[in-house]
Design a protein around this motif. Structure first.
Motif, PDB file in Angstrom:
ATOM      1  N   UNK B 131       0.668  -1.175   0.018  1.00 10.10           N
ATOM      2  CA  UNK B 131       0.094  -0.072  -0.061  1.00 10.10           C
ATOM      3  C   UNK B 131       0.897   1.401   0.058  1.00 10.10           C
ATOM      4  N   UNK B 132       2.068   1.087   0.049  1.00 13.07           N
ATOM      5  CA  UNK B 132       2.978   2.208   0.013  1.00 13.07           C
ATOM      6  C   UNK B 132       3.278   2.772  -1.578  1.00 13.07           C
ATOM      7  N   UNK B 133       3.215   4.117  -1.933  1.00 13.20           N
ATOM      8  CA  UNK B 133       3.412   4.476  -3.051  1.00 13.20           C
ATOM      9  C   UNK B 133       5.049   4.658  -3.275  1.00 13.20           C
ATOM     10  N   UNK B 134       5.544   4.649  -4.442  1.00  9.22           N
ATOM     11  CA  UNK B 134       6.951   4.439  -4.717  1.00  9.22           C
ATOM     12  C   UNK B 134       7.813   3.113  -4.332  1.00  9.22           C
ATOM     13  N   UNK B 135       7.159   2.317  -3.672  1.00  6.84           N
ATOM     14  CA  UNK B 135       7.858   1.168  -3.258  1.00  6.84           C
ATOM     15  C   UNK B 135       8.037   0.303  -4.185  1.00  6.84           C
ATOM     16  N   UNK B 136       9.096  -0.619  -4.508  1.00  5.18           N
ATOM     17  CA  UNK B 136       9.153  -1.620  -5.294  1.00  5.18           C
ATOM     18  C   UNK B 136       9.288  -2.849  -4.446  1.00  5.18           C
ATOM     19  N   UNK B 137       8.456  -4.077  -4.663  1.00  8.47           N
ATOM     20  CA  UNK B 137       8.466  -4.954  -3.970  1.00  8.47           C
ATOM     21  C   UNK B 137       8.856  -6.215  -4.553  1.00  8.47           C
ATOM     22  N   UNK B 138      10.052  -6.868  -4.084  1.00 10.86           N
ATOM     23  CA  UNK B 138      10.551  -8.136  -4.829  1.00 10.86           C
ATOM     24  C   UNK B 138      10.646  -9.455  -4.010  1.00 10.86           C
ATOM     25  N   UNK B 139       9.942 -10.427  -4.688  1.00  9.33           N
ATOM     26  CA  UNK B 139       9.963 -11.652  -3.771  1.00  9.33           C
ATOM     27  C   UNK B 139      10.607 -12.798  -4.491  1.00  9.33           C
ATOM     28  N   UNK B 153      18.020  -4.401  -7.340  1.00  7.44           N
ATOM     29  CA  UNK B 153      17.345  -3.299  -6.524  1.00  7.44           C
ATOM     30  C   UNK B 153      18.123  -2.177  -6.248  1.00  7.44           C
ATOM     31  N   UNK B 154      19.589  -2.326  -6.210  1.00  9.44           N
ATOM     32  CA  UNK B 154      20.498  -1.416  -6.034  1.00  9.44           C
ATOM     33  C   UNK B 154      20.676  -0.446  -7.153  1.00  9.44           C
ATOM     34  N   UNK B 155      20.563  -0.900  -8.108  1.00 12.43           N
ATOM     35  CA  UNK B 155      20.405  -0.126  -9.378  1.00 12.43           C
ATOM     36  C   UNK B 155      19.244   0.593  -9.734  1.00 12.43           C
ATOM     37  N   UNK B 156      18.321   0.372  -8.812  1.00 12.15           N
ATOM     38  CA  UNK B 156      16.792   0.970  -9.155  1.00 12.15           C
ATOM     39  C   UNK B 156      16.849   2.391  -8.369  1.00 12.15           C
ATOM     40  N   UNK B 159      12.865   3.435  -3.434  1.00  8.35           N
ATOM     41  CA  UNK B 159      13.098   2.319  -2.360  1.00  8.35           C
ATOM     42  C   UNK B 159      12.521   1.086  -2.941  1.00  8.35           C
ATOM     43  N   UNK B 160      13.145   0.160  -2.235  1.00  9.30           N
ATOM     44  CA  UNK B 160      12.942  -1.335  -2.689  1.00  9.30           C
ATOM     45  C   UNK B 160      12.741  -2.300  -1.417  1.00  9.30           C
ATOM     46  N   UNK B 161      11.862  -3.326  -1.247  1.00  8.70           N
ATOM     47  CA  UNK B 161      11.647  -4.094  -0.367  1.00  8.70           C
ATOM     48  C   UNK B 161      12.050  -5.575  -1.023  1.00  8.70           C
ATOM     49  N   UNK B 225       5.503 -14.765  -9.969  1.00 10.06           N
ATOM     50  CA  UNK B 225       5.302 -13.216  -9.855  1.00 10.06           C
ATOM     51  C   UNK B 225       6.622 -12.495  -9.093  1.00 10.06           C
ATOM     52  N   UNK B 226       7.419 -12.499  -9.340  1.00 13.77           N
ATOM     53  CA  UNK B 226       8.722 -11.958  -8.597  1.00 13.77           C
ATOM     54  C   UNK B 226       8.758 -10.583  -8.063  1.00 13.77           C
ATOM     55  N   UNK B 227       7.828  -9.722  -8.770  1.00 13.11           N
ATOM     56  CA  UNK B 227       7.862  -8.429  -8.491  1.00 13.11           C
ATOM     57  C   UNK B 227       6.434  -8.100  -8.228  1.00 13.11           C
ATOM     58  N   UNK B 228       5.936  -7.954  -6.998  1.00  8.50           N
ATOM     59  CA  UNK B 228       4.573  -7.592  -6.630  1.00  8.50           C
ATOM     60  C   UNK B 228       4.113  -6.355  -6.746  1.00  8.50           C
TER      61      UNK B 228
END
Ligand SMILES: [Mg+2]
Lengths: 274, 312
Positions: B131-139, B153-156, B159-161, B225-228
């Motif tokens: 629910x957080x805008x701007x965040x990228x979530x990787x699983x 993630x470091x190249x993006x 913020x990334x989780x 689905x590696x990027x949620x």
């Protein structure tokens, strides 16, 4: 600026705050007034190394207003320093504005920290100070926290971390105005003896009159030689300082002046500002 | 299931790999060095290892402050603490300010929490952080993918989780399989009866379910689905539009996780029948990963049951 010019500037910034709050009919004048001299000293007293025409200059000193609700005064200082036009001050808290109700680093030129949620500004300042050390930069980090804000657990997490990280480039002003939102600090939370608490955590501590430019500037200068320790300057202040009807009246924590009160404010502060 | 390099160790490996090439990479620890076995990093890069002590909220903001000075901090803690203890710091400081902070949440899911119990299981992290805008979530779905996800993630910018696990997960992809932020990927299967969506370390369970479905003559496709977030909505839509039904599988509560994300796409597009396998709005308990998956229904058999049910 000499002491007399600094006094005029502080009055100007206080009047700006009143005009802004009156215009938008919202905001926190009391908590802004207790930090007026501290912020004036930082921006106009030769303490902060900044470039208003280049707000993101890499070598700049950082400032984080952890008690973010006092931001109208910081906005006024930024505008009067030349970070953005003073007319923009009247966009405070309005739609499409760069001056959010609480500080947002993503929008306001010259604002280094996103704050408003109490306690987080100090923790962010700790990260900035450490980040600058890692990059071997000489830049310093200044942060203002409130005494009420010291109710927050994250303040003490940050106090612990800053000492352990030996952040000698971090200087914190504690605005000890003895009030918090709901009443006196003593009654609401009972937190006291700040100097003892910070010293126990390993900080360099100083206690001054937070409305004396001489004391603010000399405290910052005397804290500079401190090696390996962050510094807290505990500032004895008066909430609402500068307008007799506002001083130590905690209803001004968040309150909008009436037309009559605005007239008085313009009379008193307007005179002091020139 | 053969155990390979640990997904926790993979974070430390990824950090080492990144730090060699980029001096802005730092490791922020809230006493998390042991969590990812980052002793090597801490010894090799003492100046870029920032230890705050056990205070996740201050650590999250510390990472934010560091990022604001131009560094690229990677903050590692447990998923449950990253998303809950430091939830507000993650939202209001890191994400709102859109800072380059990578947050790694270990023990994502009940299988990763295992015997630790509910306090250390990140069962709701994805729901909260989605629910957080701007965040990228990787699983990522195995150790090698975790390391590559960290590098990506470091190249993006922003913020990334990254959700990671206990360190005992099986290798799912090959060492050569890339990790790409964004698109969903079809893992296996053919046929359009059922689309099986999954993410994370339980992907092998979907593969086993696929074998059972094949034996029953049910056409299936397994989609990872590696990027949620941001979700590959068009990729998911394409799969849904060409399937009769869908089942989602996640080691996470079905409230707000992968199932909800896919359902959100589904109701606005294909509108096919769906079922969700995952933690059914309950608190799990201590146990081995296998026991937990059995008890809480993340098994090939339960997936097949849901498939047959939804196809009826
Ligand atoms: Mg106060």
């Amino acid at each position: 600026m000499n002491s007399s010019d600094l006094k005029k500037t502080a009055a100007r910034l206080r009047l700006d705050v009143m005009e802004m709050v009156f215009d938008v009919q919202d905001g926190h004048p009391g908590p802004a007034f207790s930090v007026a001299e501290i912020i004036t000293a930082l921006y106009f007293g030769g303490i902060m190394n900044i470039r208003p025409h280049d707000p993101l200059w890499n070598e700049r000193d950082r400032f984080v207003l952890s008690k973010g609700h006092a931001c109208p005064l910081h906005y006024a200082a930024l505008a009067r320093s030349g970070f953005f036009p003073t007319e923009e001050l009247f966009s405070l808290r309005k739609i499409d504005s760069r001056l959010q109700g609480h500080p947002f680093m993503g929008k306001t030129p010259g604002n280094d920290g996103t704050t408003g949620s109490l306690g987080n500004g100090l923790a962010t300042a700790v990260g900035m100070a450490k980040g600058l050390v890692i990059q071997k930069k000489e830049s310093k980090v200044f942060c203002i926290i409130g005494d009420g804000e010291c109710n927050e657990g994250i303040i003490w997490e940050s106090v612990m971390a800053a000492a352990n990280l030996n952040l000698s480039n971090l200087t914190v002003f504690l605005d000890n105005n003895l009030w918090q939102s709901g009443g006196s600090v003593e009654a609401v939370s009972g937190i006291c003896d700040f100097q003892e608490k910070f010293e126990t955590f390993g900080w360099n501590t100083l206690c001054i009159d937070g409305h004396s430019f001489k004391e603010i500037i000399s405290a910052v200068q005397s804290s500079r030689p401190m090696k390996d320790k962050p510094t807290v300057i505990i500032c004895s202040t008066v909430k609402g300082k500068g307008l007799p009807f506002m001083e130590n009246d905690n209803s001004w924590h968040k309150r909008v002046p009436t037309q009559e009160q605005m007239d008085i404010a313009r009379e008193i502060l307007g005179k002091e500002a020139v | 299931m053969s155990h390979t390099t640990s997904s926790r160790r993979a974070v430390a490996d990824g950090l080492m790999e990144l730090a060699e090439k980029d001096e802005r990479i730092c490791f922020v620890s809230s006493d998390s060095v042991a969590v990812i076995k980052a002793q090597d990093f801490a010894e090799t890069y003492p100046d870029r290892t920032v230890e705050t002590g056990i205070c996740e909220q201050a650590a999250m903001d510390t990472a934010a402050g560091m990022a604001s000075t131009g560094l690229k901090p990677v903050y590692v803690t447990y998923a449950v603490f990253a998303s809950m203890r430091a939830c507000e710091q993650f939202r209001s400081i890191v994400c709102y300010s859109n800072l380059n902070v990578v947050v790694v949440g270990a023990n994502g899911g009940m299988g990763a929490g295992e015997r630790e119990g509910v306090s250390h299981m990140g069962c709701e992290d994805v729901a909260i952080l989605r629910s957080f805008p701007n965040l990228t979530i990787l699983i990522p779905s195995d150790a090698s993918q975790v390391r590559k996800a960290l590098v990506a993630a470091a190249a993006l910018d922003g913020p990334v989780y990254i959700r990671t696990g206990s360190g005992k997960e099986p290798l799912f992809h090959t060492e050569q399989t890339p990790f790409e932020i964004g698109p969903v990927r079809q893992i296996s299967g053919r046929g359009n009866d059922i689309a099986l969506f999954g993410c994370g370390f339980i992907m092998p369970v979907l593969e086993e379910a696929g074998s059972l479905l094949e034996a029953k003559g049910v056409g299936f496709r397994i989609i990872e689905v590696p990027t949620i977030k941001p979700l590959d909505r068009s990729g998911i839509e394409r799969i849904l539009n060409s399937s009769r039904a869908a089942v989602t599988v996640e080691d996470h509560t079905v409230v707000g996780g992968l199932g909800s994300a896919v359902a959100d796409v589904n109701v606005q597009s294909a509108n096919i029948p769906m079922r969700m396998v995952g933690i059914q709005d309950v608190f799990p308990e201590s146990g081995t990963a296998e026991e937990l998956y059995n008890k809480y229904g993340i098994t090939p058999e339960n997936i097949v049951r849901k498939v047959l049910d939804v196809l009826q």
